[in-house]
Structures are given as C-alpha cells and as structure tokens.
Design a protein around this motif. Structure first.
Motif, PDB file in Angstrom:
ATOM      1  N   ASP A 140       0.846  -1.203   0.000  1.00  0.00           N
ATOM      2  CA  ASP A 140       0.000   0.000   0.000  1.00  0.00           C
ATOM      3  C   ASP A 140       0.879   1.251   0.000  1.00  0.00           C
ATOM      4  N   MET A 141       0.308   2.361  -0.458  1.00  0.00           N
ATOM      5  CA  MET A 141       1.060   3.622  -0.410  1.00  0.00           C
ATOM      6  C   MET A 141       0.539   4.475   0.748  1.00  0.00           C
ATOM      7  N   GLU A 142       1.475   5.010   1.525  1.00  0.00           N
ATOM      8  CA  GLU A 142       1.112   5.839   2.680  1.00  0.00           C
ATOM      9  C   GLU A 142       1.337   7.313   2.327  1.00  0.00           C
ATOM     10  N   ALA A 174       2.957  -2.196  -6.555  1.00  0.00           N
ATOM     11  CA  ALA A 174       2.986  -0.875  -5.922  1.00  0.00           C
ATOM     12  C   ALA A 174       1.610  -0.220  -6.016  1.00  0.00           C
ATOM     13  N   VAL A 175       1.495   0.920  -5.349  1.00  0.00           N
ATOM     14  CA  VAL A 175       0.278   1.739  -5.450  1.00  0.00           C
ATOM     15  C   VAL A 175       0.694   3.145  -5.868  1.00  0.00           C
ATOM     16  N   ILE A 176      -0.069   3.710  -6.798  1.00  0.00           N
ATOM     17  CA  ILE A 176       0.182   5.079  -7.252  1.00  0.00           C
ATOM     18  C   ILE A 176      -1.037   5.936  -6.934  1.00  0.00           C
ATOM     19  N   LYS A 214      -7.478  20.315  -6.348  1.00  0.00           N
ATOM     20  CA  LYS A 214      -8.846  20.323  -6.889  1.00  0.00           C
ATOM     21  C   LYS A 214      -9.231  18.925  -7.347  1.00  0.00           C
ATOM     22  N   LYS A 215     -10.457  18.506  -7.005  1.00  0.00           N
ATOM     23  CA  LYS A 215     -10.908  17.165  -7.394  1.00  0.00           C
ATOM     24  C   LYS A 215     -10.802  16.969  -8.915  1.00  0.00           C
ATOM     25  N   SER A 216     -11.156  18.049  -9.677  1.00  0.00           N
ATOM     26  CA  SER A 216     -11.134  17.895 -11.135  1.00  0.00           C
ATOM     27  C   SER A 216      -9.715  17.597 -11.640  1.00  0.00           C
ATOM     28  N   ILE A 238      -7.473  -0.971 -10.985  1.00  0.00           N
ATOM     29  CA  ILE A 238      -8.039   0.382 -11.087  1.00  0.00           C
ATOM     30  C   ILE A 238      -8.929   0.540  -9.863  1.00  0.00           C
ATOM     31  N   ALA A 239      -8.393   1.207  -8.831  1.00  0.00           N
ATOM     32  CA  ALA A 239      -9.059   1.250  -7.522  1.00  0.00           C
ATOM     33  C   ALA A 239      -9.802   2.565  -7.342  1.00  0.00           C
ATOM     34  N   THR A 240     -11.099   2.502  -7.430  1.00  0.00           N
ATOM     35  CA  THR A 240     -11.918   3.701  -7.248  1.00  0.00           C
ATOM     36  C   THR A 240     -13.389   3.311  -7.091  1.00  0.00           C
ATOM     37  N   HIS A 241     -14.153   4.190  -6.395  1.00  0.00           N
ATOM     38  CA  HIS A 241     -15.607   4.005  -6.343  1.00  0.00           C
ATOM     39  C   HIS A 241     -16.287   5.076  -7.188  1.00  0.00           C
ATOM     40  N   GLN A 266     -10.930  -2.349  -8.411  1.00  0.00           N
ATOM     41  CA  GLN A 266     -10.793  -2.660  -6.983  1.00  0.00           C
ATOM     42  C   GLN A 266     -11.619  -1.656  -6.185  1.00  0.00           C
ATOM     43  N   MET A 267     -12.294  -2.158  -5.166  1.00  0.00           N
ATOM     44  CA  MET A 267     -13.038  -1.270  -4.257  1.00  0.00           C
ATOM     45  C   MET A 267     -12.845  -1.726  -2.817  1.00  0.00           C
ATOM     46  N   LEU A 268     -13.190  -0.838  -1.897  1.00  0.00           N
ATOM     47  CA  LEU A 268     -13.016  -1.139  -0.478  1.00  0.00           C
ATOM     48  C   LEU A 268     -14.238  -1.876   0.073  1.00  0.00           C
ATOM     49  N   ILE A 271     -18.026  -0.484   0.696  1.00  0.00           N
ATOM     50  CA  ILE A 271     -18.321   0.742  -0.051  1.00  0.00           C
ATOM     51  C   ILE A 271     -18.819   0.392  -1.464  1.00  0.00           C
ATOM     52  N   ARG A 272     -19.950   0.965  -1.810  1.00  0.00           N
ATOM     53  CA  ARG A 272     -20.577   0.778  -3.124  1.00  0.00           C
ATOM     54  C   ARG A 272     -20.700  -0.704  -3.522  1.00  0.00           C
ATOM     55  N   ARG A 273     -21.292  -1.493  -2.619  1.00  0.00           N
ATOM     56  CA  ARG A 273     -21.476  -2.919  -2.945  1.00  0.00           C
ATOM     57  C   ARG A 273     -22.335  -3.088  -4.194  1.00  0.00           C
ATOM     58  N   GLU A 306     -13.294  10.676   3.354  1.00  0.00           N
ATOM     59  CA  GLU A 306     -13.681  10.643   1.940  1.00  0.00           C
ATOM     60  C   GLU A 306     -15.142  10.977   1.749  1.00  0.00           C
ATOM     61  N   ARG A 307     -15.943  10.671   2.764  1.00  0.00           N
ATOM     62  CA  ARG A 307     -17.385  10.910   2.628  1.00  0.00           C
ATOM     63  C   ARG A 307     -17.968  11.191   3.999  1.00  0.00           C
ATOM     64  N   PRO A 308     -17.849  12.463   4.449  1.00  0.00           N
ATOM     65  CA  PRO A 308     -18.324  12.791   5.796  1.00  0.00           C
ATOM     66  C   PRO A 308     -19.794  12.432   6.008  1.00  0.00           C
TER      67      PRO A 308
HETATM   68  P1  FDA Z   1     -13.949   9.876  -4.625  1.00  0.00           P
HETATM   69  O1  FDA Z   1     -13.383  10.090  -3.265  1.00  0.00           O
HETATM   70  O2  FDA Z   1     -13.936  11.009  -5.587  1.00  0.00           O
HETATM   71  O3  FDA Z   1     -15.395   9.313  -4.458  1.00  0.00           O
HETATM   72  C1  FDA Z   1     -16.245   9.035  -5.556  1.00  0.00           C
HETATM   73  C2  FDA Z   1     -17.531   8.435  -5.064  1.00  0.00           C
HETATM   74  O4  FDA Z   1     -17.257   7.170  -4.467  1.00  0.00           O
HETATM   75  C3  FDA Z   1     -18.239   9.218  -3.970  1.00  0.00           C
HETATM   76  O5  FDA Z   1     -19.050  10.213  -4.504  1.00  0.00           O
HETATM   77  C4  FDA Z   1     -19.017   8.147  -3.265  1.00  0.00           C
HETATM   78  O6  FDA Z   1     -20.169   7.810  -3.997  1.00  0.00           O
HETATM   79  C5  FDA Z   1     -18.077   6.972  -3.332  1.00  0.00           C
HETATM   80  N1  FDA Z   1     -17.212   6.894  -2.139  1.00  0.00           N
HETATM   81  C6  FDA Z   1     -15.904   7.177  -2.049  1.00  0.00           C
HETATM   82  N2  FDA Z   1     -15.428   6.979  -0.801  1.00  0.00           N
HETATM   83  C7  FDA Z   1     -16.477   6.563  -0.093  1.00  0.00           C
HETATM   84  C8  FDA Z   1     -16.659   6.195   1.271  1.00  0.00           C
HETATM   85  N3  FDA Z   1     -15.648   6.228   2.150  1.00  0.00           N
HETATM   86  N4  FDA Z   1     -17.890   5.807   1.673  1.00  0.00           N
HETATM   87  C9  FDA Z   1     -18.923   5.756   0.812  1.00  0.00           C
HETATM   88  N5  FDA Z   1     -18.822   6.109  -0.497  1.00  0.00           N
HETATM   89  C10 FDA Z   1     -17.624   6.504  -0.929  1.00  0.00           C
HETATM   90  N6  FDA Z   1      -5.234   5.362  -0.837  1.00  0.00           N
HETATM   91  C11 FDA Z   1      -3.920   5.543  -0.561  1.00  0.00           C
HETATM   92  O7  FDA Z   1      -3.497   6.678  -0.353  1.00  0.00           O
HETATM   93  N7  FDA Z   1      -3.061   4.469  -0.535  1.00  0.00           N
HETATM   94  C12 FDA Z   1      -3.483   3.200  -0.815  1.00  0.00           C
HETATM   95  O8  FDA Z   1      -2.682   2.262  -0.790  1.00  0.00           O
HETATM   96  C13 FDA Z   1      -4.862   3.014  -1.113  1.00  0.00           C
HETATM   97  N8  FDA Z   1      -5.364   1.775  -1.395  1.00  0.00           N
HETATM   98  C14 FDA Z   1      -6.650   1.654  -1.839  1.00  0.00           C
HETATM   99  C15 FDA Z   1      -7.130   0.399  -2.270  1.00  0.00           C
HETATM  100  C16 FDA Z   1      -8.385   0.287  -2.808  1.00  0.00           C
HETATM  101  C17 FDA Z   1      -8.860  -1.045  -3.294  1.00  0.00           C
HETATM  102  C18 FDA Z   1      -9.219   1.442  -2.932  1.00  0.00           C
HETATM  103  C19 FDA Z   1     -10.578   1.363  -3.556  1.00  0.00           C
HETATM  104  C20 FDA Z   1      -8.785   2.654  -2.466  1.00  0.00           C
HETATM  105  C21 FDA Z   1      -7.511   2.765  -1.911  1.00  0.00           C
HETATM  106  N9  FDA Z   1      -7.057   3.987  -1.413  1.00  0.00           N
HETATM  107  C22 FDA Z   1      -5.715   4.125  -1.116  1.00  0.00           C
HETATM  108  C23 FDA Z   1      -8.016   5.085  -1.133  1.00  0.00           C
HETATM  109  C24 FDA Z   1      -8.121   6.039  -2.295  1.00  0.00           C
HETATM  110  O9  FDA Z   1      -6.931   6.766  -2.446  1.00  0.00           O
HETATM  111  C25 FDA Z   1      -9.277   7.036  -2.094  1.00  0.00           C
HETATM  112  O10 FDA Z   1      -9.065   7.762  -0.939  1.00  0.00           O
HETATM  113  C26 FDA Z   1     -10.644   6.380  -2.030  1.00  0.00           C
HETATM  114  O11 FDA Z   1     -10.756   5.287  -2.870  1.00  0.00           O
HETATM  115  C27 FDA Z   1     -11.727   7.396  -2.418  1.00  0.00           C
HETATM  116  O12 FDA Z   1     -11.540   7.804  -3.739  1.00  0.00           O
HETATM  117  P2  FDA Z   1     -12.492   7.375  -4.952  1.00  0.00           P
HETATM  118  O13 FDA Z   1     -11.605   7.006  -6.094  1.00  0.00           O
HETATM  119  O14 FDA Z   1     -13.371   6.293  -4.528  1.00  0.00           O
HETATM  120  O15 FDA Z   1     -13.231   8.675  -5.405  1.00  0.00           O
END
Ligand code: FDA
Length: 320
Positions: A140-142, A174-176, A214-216, A238-241, A266-268, A271-273, A306-308
């Motif tokens: 993981d990346m810190e 690695a993680v980027i 900026k998010k954009s 490709i890790a994102t929600h 990849q997702m956590l 989150i977003r099941r 990430e999502r207060p």
């Molecule tokens: P963004 O934050 O823009 O969110 C987009 C949408 O996703 C939101 O509008 C919401 O719908 C949903 N969402 C996002 N987070 C949510 C939450 N907590 N609860 C509910 N909904 C949520 N970071 C890092 O610095 N080092 C690492 O090693 C990793 N490893 C890692 C592994 C995996 C598998 C994932 C998915 C993420 C990571 N991260 C990470 C975390 C990553 O950097 C980032 O902080 C989160 O994934 C949130 O970013 P999103 O890409 O999801 O988009």
C-alpha cells in the motif's frame, strides 16, 4: 474542510486509544472493517469470493514502534498467505511498510517484506497462470514522506530472487496516487520494470507544493494514468468508487480492445457494494480490499474523510 478535519482526527493517538477500545467504536467500524480476527477476515473473503469477486486482505496497522511489533505483523501475514493457499481462496494480501517496521529499522522491514514476497513467489496457488490468482503482495502507499522509499522497496523486491531461486517478478506490486504531481514519472518508471500497479486517488492530506488540490485535477490525472496502465499489457488494479473514473476506464478498454481479464477494478469492503456487483454482472473483474484487525481507527477515519456523510449514516444505524 471536513476532509482535512477527519484526516487530522485520524492521526490523534488519544482518540484512537479511546475508540479502538470502546464497544460503540468497534460496532461502527464494522461498516468498513471485516472484524478483528483472521477467522473474521477469511469468512468475509469466502463470502466475497462467492459473489464472483477476488479479495486483497489487509491486516490493519501502521507506524509500529518496535521491532517486536513489526515481526508480529509479518508473522500474521505469513499465516494469511498460508490460510489463503490452504483454503484455495481467490485472494492476495496488502500491507503497509510502516506496519513492517519502516520507521523503526529499515533493514528489518526489508527482511520481513522480502520473506513474505518470497513465500508468495514459492506458492503456486490454483490458476496461478492468471496473474489475478497468483499469490501476491501489494505494498500500500502511505503519506508522501514514504513515497520514494516505498517505490524503491517495491522495485528492489520485484527484481529479487527468493531463497529457492524463484523470481519475485509479478508477485509484488505498488500503489500510485493520482493526486501527486510526481505520479506520471513514477508510473513510467514502474512500467519500465513491468511492475503491477494499483491506481488510486490518494487518501492523505498533501500540500499544494506536491499534490493537486482540486478534485477535477486529481480526476484528470487519474484518467491520464489509467490509460498508461491499461495500454502497458501488465495486469493492474483500477481502484476507485467514482462512477466517472469507472466509466472512463470501461470506455477506454472498449475503444482500445483491452479484454476484461487484462486488468481489475478494486473497491473497499463495505463501499458501493451495488456498483461492485453490477460491474461483475457486466463481465468486469472486481477485487474487494478487506481490512481487519484491532487497529482500525486511522483506516476508519480516512474513510469518513472521503465521505463525511457516512458519519450521519453510521450514527443513524447505531441508534436504530
Ligand atoms: P472519490 O473520493 O472522488 O469518491 C467518488 C464516489 O465514491 C463518492 O461520490 C461516493 O459515492 C463513493 N465513495 C468514495 N469513498 C467513499 C466512502 N468512504 N464511503 C462511501 N462512499 C464513498 N489510498 C492511498 O493513499 N493508498 C493506498 O494504498 C490506497 N489503497 C486503496 C485500495 C483500494 C482497493 C481502494 C478502492 C482505495 C484505496 N485507497 C488508497 C483510497 C483512495 O486513495 C481514495 O481515498 C478512495 O478510494 C476514495 O476515492 P475514490 O476514487 O473512490 O473517489
């Protein structure tokens, strides 16, 4: 503002000690954390596997302060790799270098992580021709204080050979983070070595001197880096929600005729099941990152950052 506040809270030792010991805290953490024990983590893995998704298991912990703690953390990861192999689970592991003692003794951290990668390299595992099924250690990346050292570590491990002469290549990745300006250069260098990458946006608070604010801008860089990864022919995550990032990835894969088994989303955990399930139904690969353990506080607070809105959601459920 709220994001910065929660990230700041995530570093509070006092709140951490209080939260991790309290029953209410433990109950709330279950939203994003699979439980405290290896058995909890394996049960969650089996459930996710049954849904047609793979897993990366993370034993929560970071910034250990003694060699003994680092050794115990590594020992637990050995148990995890053994349990994954014995149970023929579709899973790999993710770890943090500061959990392996990077702050305490870099040579020790190197020895511990290299032992884990050597074990993964020696394990065949079912379907190990498929990079997604091979035993694998993701580093993981810190925060940015660790970026260079972490990438150097992964590069060195990737080039290494285990005691039995088995190459570590492809068994460590690695993680980027797309919020860092440096990431494009880092991706180029990792791809030159054909190192597997997990692309994420980044979860820490970084200053404008080194990171997009900026998010954009973070998103635009994410899409740029995603394209570099998909075109590389190496198996990446490709890790994102974020639905926009996912749509951009699918559109690019289709346009470039990149098959769905050439990379994974990849997702956590927790989150977003709904989105995880729908991507699998559409034929895309999904890996769920499953954290577990007693030291859940910093991870949990970064998820709230990430999502207060999750705070209200959690409180509502707590009093239900
Ligand atoms: P963004 O934050 O823009 O969110 C987009 C949408 O996703 C939101 O509008 C919401 O719908 C949903 N969402 C996002 N987070 C949510 C939450 N907590 N609860 C509910 N909904 C949520 N970071 C890092 O610095 N080092 C690492 O090693 C990793 N490893 C890692 C592994 C995996 C598998 C994932 C998915 C993420 C990571 N991260 C990470 C975390 C990553 O950097 C980032 O902080 C989160 O994934 C949130 O970013 P999103 O890409 O999801 O988009």
């Amino acid at each position: 503002m709220l994001r910065a506040f929660f990230i700041w809270l995530s570093t509070s030792r006092w709140l951490r000690a209080l939260a991790e010991r309290s029953a209410v805290g433990q109950r709330m953490s279950r939203r994003f954390v699979a439980g405290e024990t290896i058995e909890d983590a394996l049960a969650a893995t089996r459930a996710v596997n049954r849904l047609g998704m793979s897993v990366s298991l993370d034993n929560l912990g970071e910034n250990v302060t003694s060699p003994g703690e680092a050794r115990r953390s590594a020992q637990l990861y050995h148990q995890l790799l053994d349990a994954i192999a014995a149970g023929e689970l579709n899973a790999n592991v993710s770890l943090k270098l500061t959990h392996m003692g990077l702050d305490v003794d870099e040579a020790l951290a190197r020895e511990l992580v290299s032992g884990l990668v050597a074990k993964a390299a020696a394990q065949q595992g079912p379907g190990s021709q498929d990079p997604a099924r091979a035993a694998f250690v993701r580093v993981d990346m810190e925060g940015s204080a660790y970026t260079q050292r972490t990438l150097d570590f992964v590069r060195e491990l990737h080039r290494g050979l285990g005691q039995n002469g088995k190459s570590h290549a492809g068994r460590v990745g690695a993680v980027i983070q797309s919020y860092l300006y440096r990431s494009e250069k880092d991706v180029e260098q990792l791809l030159a070595d054909r190192i597997r990458i997990r692309l994420c946006k980044g979860a820490y608070k970084e200053p404008p001197e080194i990171a997009f604010q900026k998010k954009s801008d973070v998103d635009a860089n994410y899409v740029r880096l995603m394209k570099m990864l998909l075109k590389s022919g190496v198996y990446h995550g490709i890790a994102t929600h974020d639905p926009k990032m996912i749509e951009a990835t699918i559109a690019f894969a289709r346009a470039e005729k990149i098959p769905p088994d050439a990379f994974e989303f990849q997702m956590l955990y927790g989150i977003r099941r709904d989105l995880q399930k729908s991507l699998v139904e559409q034929g895309w690969r999904m890996r769920v990152y499953i954290p577990f353990g007693t030291q859940w506080y910093p991870y949990f607070m970064r998820r709230l950052a990430e999502r207060p809105a999750n705070v209200f959601f959690l409180l509502k459920n707590l009093f239900r």
